[in-house]
Design an enzyme around this catalytic site. Structure first.
Site, PDB file in Angstrom:
ATOM      1  N   ASP A 192       3.346   5.540  -7.097  1.00 57.74           N
ATOM      2  CA  ASP A 192       3.003   5.585  -5.674  1.00 57.74           C
ATOM      3  C   ASP A 192       3.024   7.023  -5.157  1.00 57.74           C
ATOM      4  O   ASP A 192       2.099   7.475  -4.472  1.00 57.74           O
ATOM      5  CB  ASP A 192       3.989   4.729  -4.865  1.00 57.74           C
TER       6      ASP A 192
ATOM      7  N   LEU B 160       0.830  -1.216   0.000  1.00 55.04           N
ATOM      8  CA  LEU B 160       0.000   0.000   0.000  1.00 55.04           C
ATOM      9  C   LEU B 160       0.863   1.265   0.000  1.00 55.04           C
ATOM     10  O   LEU B 160       0.382   2.350   0.280  1.00 55.04           O
ATOM     11  CB  LEU B 160      -0.940  -0.001   1.216  1.00 55.04           C
TER      12      LEU B 160
ATOM     13  N   SER C 244       3.652   2.396   1.863  1.00 58.58           N
ATOM     14  CA  SER C 244       4.003   3.142   3.070  1.00 58.58           C
ATOM     15  C   SER C 244       5.262   3.978   2.821  1.00 58.58           C
ATOM     16  O   SER C 244       5.381   5.092   3.346  1.00 58.58           O
ATOM     17  CB  SER C 244       4.219   2.200   4.250  1.00 58.58           C
ATOM     18  N   SER C 245       6.175   3.490   1.998  1.00 55.40           N
ATOM     19  CA  SER C 245       7.410   4.263   1.798  1.00 55.40           C
ATOM     20  C   SER C 245       7.120   5.537   1.002  1.00 55.40           C
ATOM     21  O   SER C 245       7.648   6.605   1.328  1.00 55.40           O
ATOM     22  CB  SER C 245       8.505   3.419   1.150  1.00 55.40           C
TER      23      SER C 245
HETATM   24  C1  GLA Z   1       5.366  -0.446  -7.240  1.00 47.80           C
HETATM   25  C2  GLA Z   1       6.188   0.725  -7.784  1.00 47.80           C
HETATM   26  C3  GLA Z   1       5.348   1.555  -8.757  1.00 47.80           C
HETATM   27  C4  GLA Z   1       4.703   0.693  -9.840  1.00 47.80           C
HETATM   28  C5  GLA Z   1       4.021  -0.520  -9.222  1.00 47.80           C
HETATM   29  C6  GLA Z   1       3.562  -1.518 -10.243  1.00 47.80           C
HETATM   30  O1  GLA Z   1       4.316   0.016  -6.455  1.00 47.80           O
HETATM   31  O2  GLA Z   1       6.656   1.519  -6.730  1.00 47.80           O
HETATM   32  O3  GLA Z   1       6.139   2.569  -9.322  1.00 47.80           O
HETATM   33  O4  GLA Z   1       5.646   0.324 -10.806  1.00 47.80           O
HETATM   34  O5  GLA Z   1       4.880  -1.217  -8.313  1.00 47.80           O
HETATM   35  O6  GLA Z   1       2.598  -0.981 -11.078  1.00 47.80           O
END
Ligand code: GLA
Length: 415
Positions: free
Chosen positions: A199, A152, A154-155
């Site tokens: 993210d 989810l 968190s980082s």
């Molecule tokens: C992780 C990465 C994102 C993305 C997803 C897969 O969350 O941090 O940048 O590549 O995987 O869609």
């Protein structure tokens, strides 16, 4: 980190005792952080920021291929409290484990011992590069409620809230996209994961009751209304999330190699897999190394599913949208091989449960959480059925909770 529920958590109650135990309003979490800050440093923080975690709904491993993603900021996140110091030192405390690191504000360096501090140090390095190193350091502490390793983000939440707060105390205001980019760079250079921008961008651009439609070539991020009679369940398998172990970076290299193949094979410009159509993939797959052909099928197919999915949501066709989520998971499982038996158990079980419209892994893969789209009225029963099926098949616990599409990162005190 601890697991209180945050802000927009005025939601149907979480589905397990595990989460129910941890439930508290965001204000409680913020208050807990401010209290801990005062106890540790002897005064109240001047500024507090907040950044949410995210779910990825459609568009897996498309972000670093310059493609499309549908995602949402969620009602779990991280708070970051900060105050300036009179000298040039930084004291940084992880509020859940109460571990502390100190370093000069002008020279944040990667730590092998306190890996958690790298996300903040990386963002400080990014701010220093963009705006120059400040003379005065700061005292800071963070506390969140996103289950670590659950997929989810968190980082990313920590990177984004840290960047907002550290920018605020030095009196600069990076644009939202720049905040996301600083977080991503921290991940690349201080955490060693060559992630895309998904993210951090979702944490920054999230909107209440909306998904975020991202175009990672033009870097446009648009809200897409999310129907009110359906919701998402996050199903945390607790299986290991192996991003830092290199599996993620290896998949990325494969995609980049495949893009170079298509650039040579096609008679139009290809700078990323985004430029390759499904028909072109079908026509050329036999000429490529088998593994690269398999891997590249996934982001290419996902781009098409995101574009189709946006239209379906606009038309209110949640059934078809849900089917795309199942297709997305099949593509992960068969082509990208970033699923795992635990995630497959959740998705397979979800297919047979009344009210469930779709399910897929969310984020990097290799463990973590699956996201399930379900009619709101059936959410509780569906969650119980998934937990039951998971325990039966894997002999282990899968935690489920309802996730609400929530607002993005912001300064919540001292704005
Ligand atoms: C992780 C990465 C994102 C993305 C997803 C897969 O969350 O941090 O940048 O590549 O995987 O869609």
């Amino acid at each position: 980190m601890s697991f209180h529920l945050s802000a927009s958590a005025r939601e149907p109650r979480p589905d397990t005792a595990f989460f129910a135990e941890k439930q508290a309003m965001a204000t409680d979490l913020q208050q807990t952080l401010e209290n801990k800050f005062s106890e540790t440093f002897g005064y109240a923080p001047a500024i507090v920021s907040y950044a949410p975690g995210r779910i990825e709904v459609l568009g897996n491993h498309t972000d670093y291929n310059e493609g499309y993603v549908l995602s949402a900021a969620i009602n779990c996140g991280t708070f970051f409290a900060i105050s300036p110091r009179t000298d040039s030192a930084v004291r940084l405390v992880a509020g859940d484990i109460m571990a502390e690191v100190s370093f000069p504000v002008s020279a944040p360096e990667r730590s092998e011992d306190h890996v958690w501090s790298n996300y903040v140090k990386g963002c400080l390095a990014g701010l220093n590069a963009a705006f120059g190193a400040p003379e005065r350091g700061f005292d800071a502490m963070f506390l969140g409620n996103i289950p670590l390793g659950s997929g989810l983000s968190s980082s990313a939440a920590l990177e984004v809230c840290a960047t907002l707060a550290m920018a605020k105390i030095r009196g600069v205001e990076p644009a939202p996209l720049e905040v996301a980019l600083i977080g991503q760079k921290a991940e690349h250079e201080f955490a060693g994961v060559k992630c895309g921008l998904l993210d951090q961008a979702t944490s920054v651009f999230g909107e209440k009751d909306h998904l975020v439609m991202s175009d990672f070539r033009s870097r446009e991020f648009k809200p897409v209304a999310f129907p009110s009679d359906v919701c998402f369940l996050m199903c945390n398998t607790h299986a290991k999330h192996a991003l830092v172990d290199g599996a993620y970076n290896e998949r990325r290299e494969c995609c980049e190699r495949a893009a170079r193949f298509f650039a040579a094979a096609l008679d139009h410009q290809v700078s990323a897999l985004r430029d390759v159509s499904w028909a072109e993939w079908l026509a050329h797959r036999a000429d490529m190394p088998e593994l690269d052909a398999k891997r590249s099928a996934h982001p290419i197919g996902e781009d098409g599913r995101v574009l189709a999915g946006v239209e379906m949501l606009r038309e209110g066709d949640v059934e078809s949208f849900g089917r795309l989520m199942f297709e997305s998971h099949d593509s992960s499982r068969n082509y990208f091989e970033n699923s795992c038996p635990e995630l497959d158990t959740v998705v397979d079980a979800a297919k047979a449960i009344p009210g469930v419209l779709g399910a897929r892994l969310s984020g990097g893969g290799f463990g973590g959480s699956a996201v399930v789209l379900v009619r709101s009225r059936d959410a509780e029963a569906a969650a119980a059925a998934i937990r039951h099926a998971y325990a039966h098949k894997n002999g282990d616990r899968c935690d489920t909770r309802t996730v609400v599409c929530s607002g993005g990162a912001r300064v919540v005190k001292g704005a």
